[in-house]
Structures are given as C-alpha cells and as structure tokens.
Scaffold this active site. Structure first.
Site, PDB file in Angstrom:
ATOM      1  N   LYS A   8      26.581 -15.037  38.340  1.00  0.00           N
ATOM      2  CA  LYS A   8      26.360 -16.489  38.305  1.00  0.00           C
ATOM      3  C   LYS A   8      27.221 -17.183  39.357  1.00  0.00           C
ATOM      4  CE  LYS A   8      27.675 -16.821  33.944  1.00  0.00           C
ATOM      5  NZ  LYS A   8      28.051 -15.408  33.690  1.00  0.00           N
ATOM      6  N   ARG A  22      26.175 -22.262  26.667  1.00  0.00           N
ATOM      7  CA  ARG A  22      26.498 -20.940  26.159  1.00  0.00           C
ATOM      8  C   ARG A  22      26.173 -20.802  24.680  1.00  0.00           C
ATOM      9  NH1 ARG A  22      30.449 -19.454  30.159  1.00  0.00           N
ATOM     10  NH2 ARG A  22      31.039 -17.285  29.857  1.00  0.00           N
ATOM     11  N   ARG A  55      36.268  -6.925  40.389  1.00  0.00           N
ATOM     12  CA  ARG A  55      36.216  -8.292  40.916  1.00  0.00           C
ATOM     13  C   ARG A  55      37.602  -8.835  41.273  1.00  0.00           C
ATOM     14  NH1 ARG A  55      33.479 -12.728  37.358  1.00  0.00           N
ATOM     15  NH2 ARG A  55      34.810 -11.832  35.757  1.00  0.00           N
ATOM     16  N   ARG A  66      41.267 -11.891  37.407  1.00  0.00           N
ATOM     17  CA  ARG A  66      41.254 -12.738  36.214  1.00  0.00           C
ATOM     18  C   ARG A  66      41.889 -12.057  35.014  1.00  0.00           C
ATOM     19  NH1 ARG A  66      35.351 -15.425  35.845  1.00  0.00           N
ATOM     20  NH2 ARG A  66      35.608 -14.865  33.650  1.00  0.00           N
ATOM     21  N   ARG A  75      33.782 -10.454  25.432  1.00  0.00           N
ATOM     22  CA  ARG A  75      32.954 -11.446  26.134  1.00  0.00           C
ATOM     23  C   ARG A  75      31.477 -11.045  26.107  1.00  0.00           C
ATOM     24  NH1 ARG A  75      35.848 -11.316  31.631  1.00  0.00           N
ATOM     25  NH2 ARG A  75      34.061 -12.514  32.331  1.00  0.00           N
TER      26      ARG A  75
HETATM   27  P1  AP5 Z   1      30.373 -12.973  39.429  1.00  0.00           P
HETATM   28  O1  AP5 Z   1      29.488 -13.732  40.338  1.00  0.00           O
HETATM   29  O2  AP5 Z   1      31.828 -13.269  39.415  1.00  0.00           O
HETATM   30  O3  AP5 Z   1      29.763 -12.982  37.938  1.00  0.00           O
HETATM   31  P2  AP5 Z   1      29.677 -14.161  36.866  1.00  0.00           P
HETATM   32  O4  AP5 Z   1      28.307 -14.111  36.257  1.00  0.00           O
HETATM   33  O5  AP5 Z   1      30.143 -15.440  37.452  1.00  0.00           O
HETATM   34  O6  AP5 Z   1      30.694 -13.573  35.788  1.00  0.00           O
HETATM   35  P3  AP5 Z   1      31.864 -14.272  34.991  1.00  0.00           P
HETATM   36  O7  AP5 Z   1      32.734 -13.148  34.487  1.00  0.00           O
HETATM   37  O8  AP5 Z   1      32.512 -15.352  35.779  1.00  0.00           O
HETATM   38  O9  AP5 Z   1      31.065 -14.879  33.796  1.00  0.00           O
HETATM   39  P4  AP5 Z   1      31.579 -15.405  32.478  1.00  0.00           P
HETATM   40  O10 AP5 Z   1      30.377 -16.096  31.986  1.00  0.00           O
HETATM   41  O11 AP5 Z   1      32.162 -14.391  31.557  1.00  0.00           O
HETATM   42  O12 AP5 Z   1      32.864 -16.293  32.880  1.00  0.00           O
HETATM   43  P5  AP5 Z   1      33.132 -17.857  32.900  1.00  0.00           P
HETATM   44  O13 AP5 Z   1      34.107 -18.115  33.964  1.00  0.00           O
HETATM   45  O14 AP5 Z   1      31.880 -18.638  32.862  1.00  0.00           O
HETATM   46  O15 AP5 Z   1      30.156 -11.405  39.764  1.00  0.00           O
HETATM   47  C1  AP5 Z   1      30.986 -10.404  39.188  1.00  0.00           C
HETATM   48  C2  AP5 Z   1      31.438  -9.401  40.277  1.00  0.00           C
HETATM   49  O16 AP5 Z   1      30.315  -8.644  40.693  1.00  0.00           O
HETATM   50  C3  AP5 Z   1      32.006 -10.068  41.549  1.00  0.00           C
HETATM   51  O17 AP5 Z   1      33.060  -9.275  42.016  1.00  0.00           O
HETATM   52  C4  AP5 Z   1      30.819 -10.044  42.550  1.00  0.00           C
HETATM   53  O18 AP5 Z   1      31.268  -9.902  43.891  1.00  0.00           O
HETATM   54  C5  AP5 Z   1      30.040  -8.816  42.089  1.00  0.00           C
HETATM   55  N1  AP5 Z   1      28.595  -9.037  42.171  1.00  0.00           N
HETATM   56  C6  AP5 Z   1      27.892 -10.157  41.859  1.00  0.00           C
HETATM   57  N2  AP5 Z   1      26.560  -9.956  42.025  1.00  0.00           N
HETATM   58  C7  AP5 Z   1      26.431  -8.664  42.443  1.00  0.00           C
HETATM   59  C8  AP5 Z   1      25.305  -7.850  42.786  1.00  0.00           C
HETATM   60  N3  AP5 Z   1      24.049  -8.339  42.733  1.00  0.00           N
HETATM   61  N4  AP5 Z   1      25.544  -6.571  43.154  1.00  0.00           N
HETATM   62  C9  AP5 Z   1      26.805  -6.060  43.220  1.00  0.00           C
HETATM   63  N5  AP5 Z   1      27.907  -6.790  42.927  1.00  0.00           N
HETATM   64  C10 AP5 Z   1      27.722  -8.072  42.524  1.00  0.00           C
HETATM   65  O19 AP5 Z   1      33.844 -18.082  31.473  1.00  0.00           O
HETATM   66  C11 AP5 Z   1      35.127 -17.577  31.186  1.00  0.00           C
HETATM   67  C12 AP5 Z   1      35.545 -17.978  29.781  1.00  0.00           C
HETATM   68  O20 AP5 Z   1      35.614 -19.414  29.700  1.00  0.00           O
HETATM   69  C13 AP5 Z   1      34.605 -17.596  28.635  1.00  0.00           C
HETATM   70  O21 AP5 Z   1      34.851 -16.267  28.181  1.00  0.00           O
HETATM   71  C14 AP5 Z   1      34.942 -18.656  27.584  1.00  0.00           C
HETATM   72  O22 AP5 Z   1      36.152 -18.351  26.929  1.00  0.00           O
HETATM   73  C15 AP5 Z   1      35.160 -19.896  28.423  1.00  0.00           C
HETATM   74  N6  AP5 Z   1      33.945 -20.715  28.649  1.00  0.00           N
HETATM   75  C16 AP5 Z   1      33.395 -21.047  29.863  1.00  0.00           C
HETATM   76  N7  AP5 Z   1      32.297 -21.804  29.701  1.00  0.00           N
HETATM   77  C17 AP5 Z   1      32.155 -21.966  28.362  1.00  0.00           C
HETATM   78  C18 AP5 Z   1      31.195 -22.649  27.558  1.00  0.00           C
HETATM   79  N8  AP5 Z   1      30.172 -23.313  28.120  1.00  0.00           N
HETATM   80  N9  AP5 Z   1      31.333 -22.579  26.225  1.00  0.00           N
HETATM   81  C19 AP5 Z   1      32.366 -21.917  25.640  1.00  0.00           C
HETATM   82  N10 AP5 Z   1      33.310 -21.259  26.336  1.00  0.00           N
HETATM   83  C20 AP5 Z   1      33.210 -21.284  27.685  1.00  0.00           C
HETATM   84 MG    MG Z   2      31.792 -16.699  37.118  1.00  0.00          MG
END
Ligand code: AP5
Ligand code: MG
Length: 223
Positions: A13, A88, A127, A161, A172
């Site tokens: 994402k 979410r 990552r 992270r 997660r």
């Molecule tokens: P990356 O692009 O970083 O993936 P991502 O989908 O952004 O993954 P996240 O871990 O950031 O998602 P998340 O939803 O758990 O975290 P968030 O910050 O929203 O890609 C991952 C890796 O793979 C990178 O190294 C990239 O280079 C590589 N990659 C990408 N695409 C690729 C491909 N096609 N092929 C090969 N490699 C690839 O949330 C964190 C925390 O915040 C949550 O756990 C929760 O506690 C809280 N939170 C955030 N939003 C909410 C909400 N709305 N409600 C409740 N809690 C929330």
């Molecule tokens: Mg992310």
C-alpha cells in the site's frame, strides 16, 4: 480522484501510494504514518497509541475516525487523495462514507492488493525506510540506487519499524483477516472494489493499478 488502497500488512500500500502520489499529484493519507509521527513527537495521541501499535493491535475506531476526519478536511485533500491504511474496520468504512458526504466528496475506487501471507512475511522482514523522508525500500526487492543513500533525499540514515518483528507481524495479519478483510463485501456491493495481483513485482503492480484506473475511466486513455 479519491482512492483507497486496501490490503494486508506488507501488501505494498505504501509503495504503490508513493507512485500514485508522484504520478497523479494525489495526496497520500496514510494513517499508520500519521500515528508513527505522533509516537515520535511524544504527543498525547502518540503516548495513547504507542503500546497498541507495538503489539500489532488496531487503534480504536473513535481515535482513527477523528484523526482522519481532521486530515480530510484540510484543503489539499480536495486535489484528490489516496487512503493507505484506512478504513480498517466496517465502522471506519461507514464513517468514511459519512465524512465524504459531509464534504461533498466521493470515493472513486477501492483497490485491493491481493498477496499471500507467506509473501507478506518475507516482504515485511526485509523492509526499511529513509529516516529523513520516509521513502520505502527492501533488502531484496527495492534497494536504493546507490547503496546506503536514499534515492529521494540523499540521507544516509535508515530505520526499521518497531512493529515489523515476527511475533507482531503475526498479530497484525490476524487483525487484518479478522477485522479488516470483512469490509471488502461492503465495497463490492457498492461496485467500487477492484482487485489486483499484489504478488507481482513492484512495477507490474503499479502498471496493473494504472490499467484498472484507465479501464474504469478514472484516468485518461493512453496517448
Ligand atoms: P509496503 O509498501 O511497505 O507495504 P504496506 O502495505 O504499506 O505495509 P504496512 O506494513 O505499512 O501495512 P500496515 O497496514 O500493517 O501498516 P500501517 O502503517 O498502515 O511494502 C512492504 C515491503 O515490501 C517494502 O519493503 C516494499 O519495498 C516491498 N514491496 C512492496 N511491494 C512489493 C512487490 N510488489 N514486490 C516485492 N516487494 C514489494 O499501520 C501500522 C499500525 O498502525 C497498525 O498495526 C495499527 O496498530 C495502526 N493503524 C493504522 N491505521 C489504522 C486504522 N485505520 N485503524 C486502526 N489502527 C490503525
Ligand atoms: Mg505502509
């Protein structure tokens, strides 16, 4: 154009929203980034969510809905936005609809990135990101062009992270399957859901997203 990028942790994402932001001038609204900024600043919100995030749990709907509502009302969101990490839960999805209605805005598409759990774990394990500008990288799949130097801002400092440890990642993923994925039928019924193969490499996924937006007439036809 207002989009949601929907998918489990590590689906890409953040990676794809960086591309969409650069290519179409959309504003990236990433709730995880907002929360991490609050934690680093030591604000009351940051102190409230720090432990929840470190354990891989979801922050409460009420906090998240308030946070996004304040952000979406800022004038730059009018240019069009990409939501990364919100909604979410079904309650967040319904609240988003109400917020957009109040602001006379609408959602054009929800793009689901479909990726197997085993692949997600591999992606999250490798990552890292630039400590200064946040640009995302991966040990195997997306190295900086010059080793140790950020492509975007030239910084030499990188971070990993706190919630990317194996045990937290498992929590997660569980939260995604239990609480987040059940919103997909809501968007399917509304006719805004499109799924792309997130298992493909980064450029191929970006290409698929563009094709989907083009096919749905959200962006102009190719030249
Ligand atoms: P990356 O692009 O970083 O993936 P991502 O989908 O952004 O993954 P996240 O871990 O950031 O998602 P998340 O939803 O758990 O975290 P968030 O910050 O929203 O890609 C991952 C890796 O793979 C990178 O190294 C990239 O280079 C590589 N990659 C990408 N695409 C690729 C491909 N096609 N092929 C090969 N490699 C690839 O949330 C964190 C925390 O915040 C949550 O756990 C929760 O506690 C809280 N939170 C955030 N939003 C909410 C909400 N709305 N409600 C409740 N809690 C929330
Ligand atoms: Mg992310």
């Amino acid at each position: 154009m207002n989009l949601v990028l929907f998918g489990p942790p590590g689906a890409g994402k953040g990676t794809q929203s960086e591309f969409l932001q650069a290519k179409f001038g959309l504003v990236k609204l990433a709730t995880g980034d907002m929360l991490r900024a609050a934690v680093s600043s030591g604000s009351p919100l940051g102190r409230q969510v720090q432990d929840i995030m470190a354990k891989g749990h979801l922050v409460s709907d009420i906090i998240m809905i308030n946070l996004l509502q304040q952000r979406i009302r800022l004038p730059d969101a009018r240019r069009g936005f990409i939501l990364d990490g919100f909604p979410r839960t079904l309650a967040q999805a319904e609240a988003l609809d109400r917020m957009l209605e109040d602001e006379a805005m609408r959602l054009d598409a929800v793009i689901e990135l479909k990726v197997d759990d085993a692949k997600l774990i591999e992606r999250i394990a490798g990552r890292f990101s630039c400590a200064k500008c946040g640009a995302g990288y991966h040990d195997s799949f997306r190295q900086p062009k010059m080793a140790g130097i950020c492509d975007v801002c030239g910084s030499k400092e990188f971070i990993r992270r706190e919630d990317d440890k194996a045990e937290t990642v498992a929590q997660r993923l569980q939260a995604y399957h239990k609480k987040t994925a059940p919103s997909l039928p809501y968007y399917k019924r509304r006719g805004v859901l499109v799924s792309v193969d997130g298992m493909a490499d980064i450029d191929e996924v970006a290409h698929q997203i563009e094709e989907v937006l083009r096919a749905n007439k959200k962006i102009a036809k190719k030249g």
